[in-house]
Design a protein around this motif. Structure first.
Motif, short mmCIF file in Angstrom:
data_model
loop_
_atom_site.label_atom_id
_atom_site.label_comp_id
_atom_site.label_asym_id
_atom_site.label_seq_id
_atom_site.Cartn_x
_atom_site.Cartn_y
_atom_site.Cartn_z
N ALA A 11 1.04 -1.14 0.27
CA ALA A 11 -0.14 -0.03 -0.08
C ALA A 11 0.79 1.23 -0.05
O ALA A 11 0.52 2.33 -0.74
CB ALA A 11 -0.87 -0.11 1.23
N GLY A 12 1.92 1.23 0.92
CA GLY A 12 2.68 2.57 0.93
C GLY A 12 3.34 2.56 -0.38
O GLY A 12 3.46 3.78 -0.70
N PHE A 13 3.91 1.62 -0.98
CA PHE A 13 4.91 1.95 -2.21
C PHE A 13 3.62 2.35 -3.47
O PHE A 13 4.10 3.33 -4.11
CB PHE A 13 5.52 0.49 -2.83
CG PHE A 13 6.36 0.83 -3.96
CD1 PHE A 13 7.53 1.77 -3.89
CD2 PHE A 13 5.75 0.48 -5.28
CE1 PHE A 13 8.29 1.79 -4.96
CE2 PHE A 13 6.53 0.69 -6.47
CZ PHE A 13 7.94 1.29 -6.21
N CYS A 14 2.55 1.93 -3.59
CA CYS A 14 1.59 2.16 -4.55
C CYS A 14 1.20 3.54 -4.33
O CYS A 14 1.20 4.38 -5.33
CB CYS A 14 0.48 1.48 -4.44
SG CYS A 14 0.58 -0.32 -4.99
N LEU A 20 3.74 10.59 -5.19
CA LEU A 20 5.15 11.28 -5.16
C LEU A 20 6.00 11.08 -6.33
O LEU A 20 6.80 11.93 -6.84
CB LEU A 20 5.92 10.88 -3.81
CG LEU A 20 4.96 11.06 -2.72
CD1 LEU A 20 5.76 10.70 -1.35
CD2 LEU A 20 4.70 12.56 -2.43
N LEU A 21 5.96 9.91 -6.80
CA LEU A 21 7.00 9.71 -7.84
C LEU A 21 6.50 9.82 -9.43
O LEU A 21 6.94 9.67 -10.45
CB LEU A 21 7.49 8.18 -8.02
CG LEU A 21 8.34 7.80 -6.53
CD1 LEU A 21 8.80 6.37 -6.42
CD2 LEU A 21 9.49 8.82 -6.42
N GLY A 22 5.09 10.30 -9.44
CA GLY A 22 4.51 10.82 -10.48
C GLY A 22 4.02 9.66 -11.75
O GLY A 22 4.53 9.66 -12.85
N CYS A 69 7.52 1.87 6.31
CA CYS A 69 8.87 2.46 6.51
C CYS A 69 9.68 1.78 5.08
O CYS A 69 10.51 2.55 4.63
CB CYS A 69 9.61 2.05 7.87
SG CYS A 69 8.66 2.94 9.03
N PHE A 70 9.69 0.68 5.13
CA PHE A 70 10.54 -0.17 3.90
C PHE A 70 9.94 0.55 2.60
O PHE A 70 10.75 0.92 1.64
CB PHE A 70 10.08 -1.76 4.21
CG PHE A 70 11.01 -2.29 4.83
CD1 PHE A 70 12.16 -1.81 5.28
CD2 PHE A 70 10.28 -3.45 5.52
CE1 PHE A 70 12.87 -2.61 6.33
CE2 PHE A 70 11.00 -4.07 6.65
CZ PHE A 70 12.25 -3.74 6.99
N LEU A 76 12.00 6.55 -1.77
CA LEU A 76 13.11 7.75 -1.54
C LEU A 76 14.39 7.13 -2.41
O LEU A 76 15.04 8.06 -3.17
CB LEU A 76 13.36 7.96 -0.17
CG LEU A 76 12.21 9.02 0.70
CD1 LEU A 76 12.71 9.10 2.02
CD2 LEU A 76 12.35 10.23 -0.28
N PHE A 77 14.72 6.02 -2.32
CA PHE A 77 16.10 5.28 -3.11
C PHE A 77 15.69 5.55 -4.39
O PHE A 77 16.48 6.29 -5.11
CB PHE A 77 16.16 4.02 -2.69
CG PHE A 77 17.05 3.41 -3.60
CD1 PHE A 77 18.66 3.71 -3.36
CD2 PHE A 77 16.90 2.67 -4.46
CE1 PHE A 77 19.45 3.14 -4.16
CE2 PHE A 77 17.90 1.87 -5.22
CZ PHE A 77 19.23 2.40 -5.05
N LEU A 78 14.39 5.07 -5.05
CA LEU A 78 14.00 5.36 -6.38
C LEU A 78 14.02 6.71 -6.82
O LEU A 78 14.57 6.92 -7.92
CB LEU A 78 12.72 4.53 -6.74
CG LEU A 78 12.82 3.23 -6.46
CD1 LEU A 78 11.29 2.54 -6.84
CD2 LEU A 78 13.71 2.39 -7.65
N ALA A 79 13.31 7.58 -6.26
CA ALA A 79 13.12 9.08 -6.39
C ALA A 79 14.49 9.81 -6.51
O ALA A 79 14.85 10.65 -7.19
CB ALA A 79 12.37 9.86 -5.44
#
Length: 129
Positions: A11-14, A20-22, A69-70, A76-79
């Protein structure tokens, strides 16, 4: 709870990806309904773990927070690390081997683009033969 951790991550990553990542979803209503479905599914899984007696509220809460958190860390690492260097990364042999590509530049439906490209290629090959 590993189920809560996975669902928290998913859920967080989606959510991070789409907001955030557009992510290239042009329709805000589709984006909102997709996020709502993912959050609902996450809550249902977490609820089921408690209701079935497999975990306590604290266990699923810790799992869900760890998953979030993960997801935040990976997003953030990807962005901040991967995305700014994507053009350079696309030239690496390992990236080419797995056909990784940056499709963020596409502002319309990726599936539609791929479908139309395949149909066009089939028509061109049919003309050649």
């Amino acid at each position: 709870s590993s189920h809560a951790q996975f669902m928290g991550y998913f859920a967080g990553f989606c959510i991070f990806w789409s907001l955030l990542l557009g992510a290239n979803v042009d329709f805000i209503s589709e984006k909102k309904s997709g996020i709502a479905c993912i959050v609902l599914l996450t809550l249902l899984v977490i609820y089921s773990r408690i209701e079935l007696g497999y975990h306590t509220e604290r266990q699923v809460a810790v799992g869900g927070v760890l998953g979030l958190c993960f997801a935040a860390t990976w997003s953030l690492f990807l962005a901040k690390i991967v995305e700014p260097h994507m053009r350079k990364l696309e030239e690496l042999w390992l990236v080419k081997l797995f056909y990784f590509r940056d499709s963020k530049w596409m502002r319309h439906n990726l599936f539609l683009f791929e479908y139309e490209s395949v149909i066009k290629e089939k028509a061109e090959r049919k003309k050649e033969s």
